[in-house]
Design an enzyme around this catalytic site. Structure first.
Site, PDB file in Angstrom:
ATOM      1  N   LEU A   1       5.675  -3.675  -1.082  1.00 20.15           N
ATOM      2  CA  LEU A   1       4.748  -4.801  -1.029  1.00 20.15           C
ATOM      3  C   LEU A   1       3.378  -4.451  -1.605  1.00 20.15           C
ATOM      4  O   LEU A   1       2.715  -3.527  -1.140  1.00 20.15           O
ATOM      5  CB  LEU A   1       4.604  -5.288   0.418  1.00 20.15           C
ATOM      6  CG  LEU A   1       3.667  -6.477   0.635  1.00 20.15           C
ATOM      7  CD1 LEU A   1       4.175  -7.705  -0.114  1.00 20.15           C
ATOM      8  CD2 LEU A   1       3.522  -6.768   2.121  1.00 20.15           C
ATOM      9  N   ASP A   2       2.974  -5.208  -2.628  1.00 23.77           N
ATOM     10  CA  ASP A   2       1.662  -5.067  -3.256  1.00 23.77           C
ATOM     11  C   ASP A   2       1.390  -3.664  -3.784  1.00 23.77           C
ATOM     12  O   ASP A   2       0.235  -3.233  -3.885  1.00 23.77           O
ATOM     13  CB  ASP A   2       0.545  -5.480  -2.285  1.00 23.77           C
ATOM     14  CG  ASP A   2       0.589  -6.967  -1.975  1.00 23.77           C
ATOM     15  OD1 ASP A   2       1.019  -7.744  -2.845  1.00 23.77           O
ATOM     16  OD2 ASP A   2       0.191  -7.348  -0.859  1.00 23.77           O
ATOM     17  N   GLU A   3       2.445  -2.943  -4.126  1.00 21.30           N
ATOM     18  CA  GLU A   3       2.294  -1.587  -4.648  1.00 21.30           C
ATOM     19  C   GLU A   3       2.815  -1.471  -6.078  1.00 21.30           C
ATOM     20  O   GLU A   3       2.948  -0.373  -6.612  1.00 21.30           O
ATOM     21  CB  GLU A   3       3.030  -0.582  -3.750  1.00 21.30           C
ATOM     22  CG  GLU A   3       2.522  -0.507  -2.321  1.00 21.30           C
ATOM     23  CD  GLU A   3       1.129   0.083  -2.222  1.00 21.30           C
ATOM     24  OE1 GLU A   3       0.736   0.811  -3.142  1.00 21.30           O
ATOM     25  OE2 GLU A   3       0.432  -0.209  -1.230  1.00 21.30           O
TER      26      GLU A   3
END
Length: 286
Positions: free
Chosen positions: A228-230
């Site tokens: 997530l969001d990486e």
């Protein structure tokens, strides 16, 4: 000289002679280089390039691709070549906040975004966007709950396949994609979020930021991955704020930086200016 331009992008292990081999293949195919960018990543010993070219006389795109495939195989390249005039198909996913959607639609309508919109998907009904002209755009209202998430994502994936979607844009789509769907969309799904992550997670990030007295707010556009969001970052930007700014001011300024960052990332992806480099990207800006 042909007016049609082509864009060649590639990456490969770095070694002497890459540029010479590519230039020779282009020359022998009757091509003329119009723009060229290259980057040598000394940390990974990888070479990246984007070349825009056209043909002197007869268009020989097929002949060039056949010849270049041999060179690419010898140099262990990952490569693509496409007409610059080709219009990829975009699927835009959006929730209630529509500032990024509005910006993309405006740029598309004035011809600045050279793509075709395959549709808009939202977990909110079309009436939410009544102030937009969506009369010529397919709209799919797909509400989702924790119990229906897998079924809803199956419908999204079917839309992607049936409409031959090239790029999925999460224009403030406030739903977390499953690991399975994220993996399927690897390298062709762009998300936008506020740059406070992971510092200000959860609800009302701008209010959290205000409570901490931040001096900069910003946004990040990145490719979606199961982490997530990486995902690999494409573009970022910031806006300076001060103690005068209230939470609503931060929200207003945040909307502006979010739509700017997302639009740039989408444009660069469409124009073949973004090449994945492991957990990072190489971006040859216009």
């Amino acid at each position: 000289m042909s007016s049609d331009s082509y864009v060649l992008t590639f990456s490969c292990p770095n070694k002497p002679g890459i540029v010479a081999a590519v230039a020779k293949t282009l020359f022998e195919a009757g091509a003329n280089i119009q723009e060229s960018h290259q980057y040598d990543d000394v940390e990974t010993n990888a070479f990246f390039a984007r070349i825009r070219f056209n043909f002197v006389g007869t268009d020989n795109a097929e002949g060039f691709s056949e010849a270049f495939a041999i060179v690419a195989d010898e140099l262990q390249m990952r490569w693509t070549v496409r007409p610059r005039s080709a219009r990829p198909k975009l699927l835009i996913l959006v929730s209630r906040f529509d500032h990024c959607l509005a910006d993309l639609l405006y740029k598309w309508r004035i011809g600045e975004l050279s793509a075709d919109i395959a549709g808009i998907v939202s977990n909110h009904p079309v009436e939410t966007f009544a102030h937009h002209d969506l009369s010529t755009i397919l709209f799919d209202y797909l509400p989702v709950t924790s119990q229906t998430k897998s079924q809803q994502e199956a419908v999204i994936w079917k839309i992607v396949e049936d409409r031959k979607v090239d790029l999925i844009v999460l224009a403030r789509y406030m739903q977390i994609l499953s690991d399975e769907l994220s993996a399927k969309l690897a390298g062709r799904c762009i998300n936008i979020h506020h740059s406070f992550l992971p510092g200000f997670k959860g609800a009302k990030p701008y209010h959290q930021a205000h409570g901490r007295g931040v001096k900069l707010i910003g946004a990040t556009a990145h490719y979606v991955t199961p982490d997530l969001d990486e995902g690999p970052i494409i573009e970022q930007d910031v806006e300076r704020v001060s103690h005068h700014d209230q939470p609503d001011d931060l929200v207003r300024k945040g909307r502006d930086v979010e739509r700017r960052v997302l639009s740039r990332a989408v444009f660069w992806h469409i124009d073949g200016r973004v090449i994945l480099n492991g957990s990072k990207t190489v971006v040859f800006k216009d």
